[in-house]
Design an enzyme around this catalytic site. Sequence first.
Site, PDB file in Angstrom:
ATOM      1  N   GLU A 105       1.197  -1.588   0.039  1.00 28.55           N
ATOM      2  CA  GLU A 105       0.185   0.375  -0.050  1.00 28.55           C
ATOM      3  C   GLU A 105       1.062   0.954  -0.674  1.00 28.55           C
ATOM      4  O   GLU A 105       0.680   2.173  -0.375  1.00 28.55           O
ATOM      5  CB  GLU A 105      -1.488   0.053   1.008  1.00 28.55           C
ATOM      6  CG  GLU A 105      -1.849  -1.006   1.139  1.00 28.55           C
ATOM      7  CD  GLU A 105      -1.933  -2.144   1.585  1.00 28.55           C
ATOM      8  OE1 GLU A 105      -0.360  -2.525   1.898  1.00 28.55           O
ATOM      9  OE2 GLU A 105      -2.623  -2.814   2.038  1.00 28.55           O
ATOM     10  N   HIS A 133     -11.125  -4.757  10.821  1.00 25.05           N
ATOM     11  CA  HIS A 133     -11.343  -5.263   9.270  1.00 25.05           C
ATOM     12  C   HIS A 133     -12.793  -3.709   9.635  1.00 25.05           C
ATOM     13  O   HIS A 133     -13.195  -4.181   8.739  1.00 25.05           O
ATOM     14  CB  HIS A 133     -11.977  -6.405   9.663  1.00 25.05           C
ATOM     15  CG  HIS A 133     -10.675  -7.144   8.905  1.00 25.05           C
ATOM     16  ND1 HIS A 133      -9.629  -7.021   9.347  1.00 25.05           N
ATOM     17  CD2 HIS A 133     -10.076  -7.777   7.415  1.00 25.05           C
ATOM     18  CE1 HIS A 133      -9.038  -7.771   9.142  1.00 25.05           C
ATOM     19  NE2 HIS A 133      -8.815  -8.239   8.087  1.00 25.05           N
TER      20      HIS A 133
END
Lengths: 336, 347
Positions: free
Chosen positions: A54, A123
């Site tokens: 990322e 998450h």
Amino acid sequence: MKSKTFAQAIDMALAQAMADDPNIIILGEDVQMLRVNLFSRFGRDRVRNTPISESAFVGAAVTAAMAGLKPVVEVMLVDFIGVAMDAILNHAAKVNSFSGGKWQVPLVIRAACGGGYGDGGQHQQSLWGWLAHIPGIMVVVPSNPADAGGLMLTALEHAGPVIYLEHKLLADYWLDYMGIGDRKTVTFDVPPNGARGPVPDKLSPVPPGKAAVRQKGSDISLVGVGVGVHRCLQAAGSLKTKGVAAEVIDLRSVSPLDIKAICESAEKTGRVLVVDEDYREFGLSGECAAVIMEAGIRAKYARVCTNDTIPYSRDLEEKTLPNTERIISAALSLMS
Amino acid sequence: MQPDLWELYSLMYKSRLFEQAVKKLWNDGKISGEMHLAIGEEAVAAGIVSHLKEGDAMALDHRGTPQMLMRGVDPVSLLCELLGKPEGLCGGMGGHMHLFSEQHLAASSGIVGSSGPAAVGFALAAQHLRPGAVAVAFFGEGAMNQGMMMESMNLAATWKLPVLFVCKDSKIAITTVSSSVTSGSLFNRAKSFNIPAKEIDGTDVEMIWLAAHKAIDEARRGEGPSFLLAHCSRPEGHFLGDPLIRITKNPLKEMKDMAPALLKSILKPKGAAVRERTESLSSVTSILGQTTKAQFFNFNDPLDMTRKELKSDKNRLEQLEEKIEQEIKQIVINALNGNTDNKKAVT
């Protein structure tokens, strides 16, 4: 107008924009499968799979945008944005200011957000307030399919960096991957009008920073984004049976914030309840209170937010995320 | 030193049955969210964890249930955690991706690559506070492209930290074939940091045990980090309900939803040239077809390999398996009843 899912509307907006603008590219983890329809139509150069890197690919998307491309970069879940935070905080958000307003970063960062399916606190975060805290970034959070498509176009047309957040209870494919997994043994509190709804045949952008009044009322203003809007509408239904007329405001974008819409409603009802799935402290809910005070409006105020790390257990999670009962109870306290 | 294959098989068999029980509970809707099973990775876990002792640390990824089990975490409280019960290892706060046991210096994370820095920090603390202790990082090959993983290797090598980096290479990261987004070899990548590296069959528990024995022994003696690249597959996919597996197993049912939109999109005007569109389509079918089949269905089971070696003592093997089967049954019953106090009855 056709009835479409939240996810179909986003795909539709991207397809519409990508057909018109060859500089729009999609990059991110697994996007060739996640965006298989766009991949098959626009090819591998415009829908690029990335490694799980990322910090590199979000960082690269920033300068790719500065040099003429219009990247839609995906980090899967907004929780994973932490790995790429430097690219956002110190680069995407700063370039325009540092260059004296002469250089733009037309970048869209797309991520799934939100909880309600028992996947734990790494998450299921929302983080829009945390991200909107940084000057120079637009943060949008659609609550229904028409806005999901419209706000994607808004994001693509915006000259600067935009974080586009899609809630997993609204985007059916995310819920399928992360929560259902082909099971018939699990249930979720999915807002039906958020997951599917009418979408115009040709989408147009939602004006940036423009809230929508989802329900008019004169006693109390319920303010939220994403799934929170649907929880507010549900609560408003119950409040009605108790003789309370609630107004429901869907902010649609966290930054820029529609201060005018919040203040007008606050002035009218004199009571504001912010419902925010993001963390309570130092975030959207406090910001709403601040803009009302700054406008010199006297209003009673309360908030229903996520106060702590989101627990994995469904029972604990249910109590942690804003739910209709908590909203009703907070609204009734404001009424008394 | 030679490994005790009986002991290793016992760890692996217990882990397998435990995760099969987890799979059933997940299918029954008693476990929420995603479920990343480590079926297929048992040899890697057993061959390494069996070397660990008090003071050693483990940095785990989202697939760390076997390591916790093998390290000696109470299986009932582990299963209670997965069931989201208050009696769980973390009181139902963490779930399978966020398992923590301070007693075992074991920490997990669902952020890909984060076990690298986590192990480095555990090793740094060991260097100061527990000389001779080691830290192990478990991660998949997808994590090898994270900056923080490479930074961690550099740091561990520079400071001669007692870290064992363990890369479980399944060749596929969710739906992305890792070779398509990885340049160079992972083995050479570790070597370039001057970290001793070994490439190994991740289904051969004996070889893994021996390699880990050497690496951990060196780390304990202050000789710095090592890297193990273990090839193994995960037949249950990235997580339970993996769309790739669903489509491969039941193409007609799954494609019924997917195909019309795909076809419509591919035929739309404006977009890539026909050749590019065909390439995209064939890349999708390749992932769905051959790649998936190779990854998930030609499963080289690490348990079979060890079992073959132990078969000569058929009675002992059957007794061992029978004992573990009963144990797991009891663990499931106790966990469903939230009966963590009953653990004495099962060990």
